[in-house]
Design an enzyme around this catalytic site. Structure first.
Site, mmCIF file in Angstrom:
data_model
loop_
_atom_site.group_PDB
_atom_site.id
_atom_site.type_symbol
_atom_site.label_atom_id
_atom_site.label_comp_id
_atom_site.label_asym_id
_atom_site.label_seq_id
_atom_site.Cartn_x
_atom_site.Cartn_y
_atom_site.Cartn_z
ATOM 1 N N THR A 23 0.395 -2.020 -6.603
ATOM 2 C CA THR A 23 -0.121 -3.274 -6.044
ATOM 3 C C THR A 23 -0.287 -4.356 -7.101
ATOM 4 O O THR A 23 -0.045 -5.537 -6.836
ATOM 5 C CB THR A 23 -1.490 -3.001 -5.370
ATOM 6 O OG1 THR A 23 -1.271 -2.113 -4.292
ATOM 7 C CG2 THR A 23 -2.143 -4.262 -4.853
ATOM 8 N N ASP A 49 6.176 1.668 -5.555
ATOM 9 C CA ASP A 49 4.875 2.065 -5.023
ATOM 10 C C ASP A 49 4.645 3.465 -5.613
ATOM 11 O O ASP A 49 5.573 4.290 -5.632
ATOM 12 C CB ASP A 49 4.957 2.143 -3.490
ATOM 13 C CG ASP A 49 3.609 2.448 -2.862
ATOM 14 O OD1 ASP A 49 3.135 1.600 -2.093
ATOM 15 O OD2 ASP A 49 3.046 3.531 -3.121
ATOM 16 N N SER A 50 3.451 3.750 -6.087
ATOM 17 C CA SER A 50 3.285 5.005 -6.839
ATOM 18 C C SER A 50 3.435 6.243 -5.964
ATOM 19 O O SER A 50 3.540 7.362 -6.486
ATOM 20 C CB SER A 50 1.950 5.020 -7.592
ATOM 21 O OG SER A 50 0.876 5.172 -6.705
ATOM 22 N N THR A 86 -2.311 2.569 -7.790
ATOM 23 C CA THR A 86 -3.550 3.345 -7.878
ATOM 24 C C THR A 86 -3.465 4.682 -7.135
ATOM 25 O O THR A 86 -4.202 5.611 -7.455
ATOM 26 C CB THR A 86 -4.740 2.544 -7.310
ATOM 27 O OG1 THR A 86 -4.462 2.225 -5.937
ATOM 28 C CG2 THR A 86 -4.990 1.282 -8.096
ATOM 29 N N ASP A 87 -2.544 4.769 -6.149
ATOM 30 C CA ASP A 87 -2.555 5.959 -5.289
ATOM 31 C C ASP A 87 -2.297 7.260 -6.050
ATOM 32 O O ASP A 87 -2.900 8.285 -5.750
ATOM 33 C CB ASP A 87 -1.536 5.811 -4.151
ATOM 34 C CG ASP A 87 -1.925 4.700 -3.188
ATOM 35 O OD1 ASP A 87 -3.107 4.278 -3.211
ATOM 36 O OD2 ASP A 87 -1.059 4.239 -2.419
HETATM 37 N N1 ASP Z 1 0.286 1.784 -2.743
HETATM 38 C C1 ASP Z 1 -0.069 1.242 -4.032
HETATM 39 C C2 ASP Z 1 0.477 2.159 -5.096
HETATM 40 O O1 ASP Z 1 -0.091 3.161 -5.403
HETATM 41 C C3 ASP Z 1 -1.548 1.117 -4.119
HETATM 42 C C4 ASP Z 1 -2.077 0.432 -5.360
HETATM 43 O O2 ASP Z 1 -1.401 0.206 -6.320
HETATM 44 O O3 ASP Z 1 -3.289 0.108 -5.346
HETATM 45 O O4 ASP Z 1 1.541 1.866 -5.613
#
Ligand code: ASP
Length: 332
Positions: free
Chosen positions: A13, A56-57, A88-89
């Site tokens: 994100t 996206d992770s 973050t995921d």
């Molecule tokens: N879906 C995003 C990811 O993990 C969520 C984030 O970065 O907060 O790439």
């Protein structure tokens, strides 16, 4: 002289842009112009940006971890610290994996991300990034996650909130540093500097995870022949049903097939103590081992790592039960 920081952007994100019509967030190559967006970063350090992939992770797997470790290995000796921006995921998984791979890493490796993209109002990206870069200039030779003013040991961390900026916690290990008006580094909590830096980069996905819930049918869980370890996410201190269903008999069978069976808990805080209750102690007698106070992320990536490093079950078992990079507290 300014410190040299390698900033590796991998997606998430933090660097996404929002589609103006649908509102959907998608990975973007936004970071190529990072220093234009946060020009003050260049007053903190000399920053070199590398972008091996932008995802996206949720897309990441151990091949991406291997790519990151190779980039870091190639630069050790010429840089003072590393910042990895990441979704973050699965951030806590990547941090755990890197902590095992980068054995005795001599510089800080700080992973961070954001709950809101860098170019949006009230984004947490700017603060997380500037602080991560500042911390990467300090003497903190380990793999960490910086998020919302807190520096945590990477392999002790879990994502525990979807919406709040305070999205990560370290349930079983104290913070490494906190950022307020000053940066407070809690030196006593850092890993003691170790020996020779070495990168171990093999992983295996021969791991199956069984998460219990009341009344679940074990029939749906049939780990294939190739699966070499089963991680059971049990309840509380490490309990499973003995009367309903046939899990103990299944565990016995998996052990006979030569699979490693590991017991963990759905509760994040604390250390599992399977010997406290009848079901857990029965599993221990059979040869099941305990994940202690490791997070799920640390335990799962450690199993993948050890399955990749070793063929001999005894070596995997022995190494799983000791701390490789500060992910497990030794018993007093
Ligand atoms: N879906 C995003 C990811 O993990 C969520 C984030 O970065 O907060 O790439």
């Amino acid at each position: 002289m300014k410190k040299k920081i390698l900033l590796i952007h991998t997606g998430g994100t933090i660097g996404m842009t929002r589609d103006s019509r649908s509102g959907v967030l998608r990975p973007d190559h936004f970071y190529a112009s990072l220093l234009k967006v946060i020009p003050e970063l260049s007053t903190v350090a000399d920053i070199e940006v590398e972008i091996p992939f932008v995802f996206d992770s949720a897309e990441l797997n151990f091949q991406h971890w291997q790519q990151l470790a190779a980039i870091i290995k190639a630069r050790i000796g010429t840089i003072d610290g590393v910042v990895v921006t990441h979704g973050t995921d699965t951030l806590a998984y990547t941090a755990s994996a890197l902590s095992y791979m980068l054995h005795n890493v001599p510089v800080p490796v700080i992973l961070t991300g954001a709950q809101k993209p860098l170019d949006e109002l009230r984004s947490d990206a700017r603060g997380n990034l500037i602080n991560a870069v500042e911390l990467a200039c300090a003497d903190i030779p380990e793999v960490c996650i910086f998020f919302d003013y807190k520096l945590m040991r990477g392999n002790r961390t879990s994502k525990n909130h979807i919406n709040f900026f305070d999205a990560f916690h370290s349930p079983n290990y104290p913070l490494l540093a906190e950022v307020g008006i000053n940066i407070e580094i809690y030196r006593a909590n850092l890993l003691k500097p170790g020996g020779h830096f070495h990168v171990f980069d093999r992983f295996s996905s021969a791991l199956a995870v069984l998460k219990l819930f009341p009344g679940c049918s074990f029939d749906y869980f049939q780990p294939a022949k190739e699966i070499r370890a089963v991680l059971i996410i049990a309840y509380g201190a490490g309990t499973i049903p003995l009367q309903s269903g046939d899990l103990p008999a299944r565990v016995e069978r998996w052990l006979q097939e030569g699979k490693l069976v590991v017991l963990d808990s759905e509760a994040n805080g604390g250390r599992i103590e399977p010997q406290l209750y009848e079901s857990g102690s029965r599993l221990l007698e059979m040869g099941v081992i305990s994940a202690g106070d490791m997070t799920f992320e640390a335990a799962a990536t450690k199993l993948m790592f050890l399955l990749g490093q070793y063929d001999q079950p005894e070596l995997i078992k022995g190494n799983f039960q000791k701390s490789l990079a500060g992910e497990l507290s030794e018993l007093p």
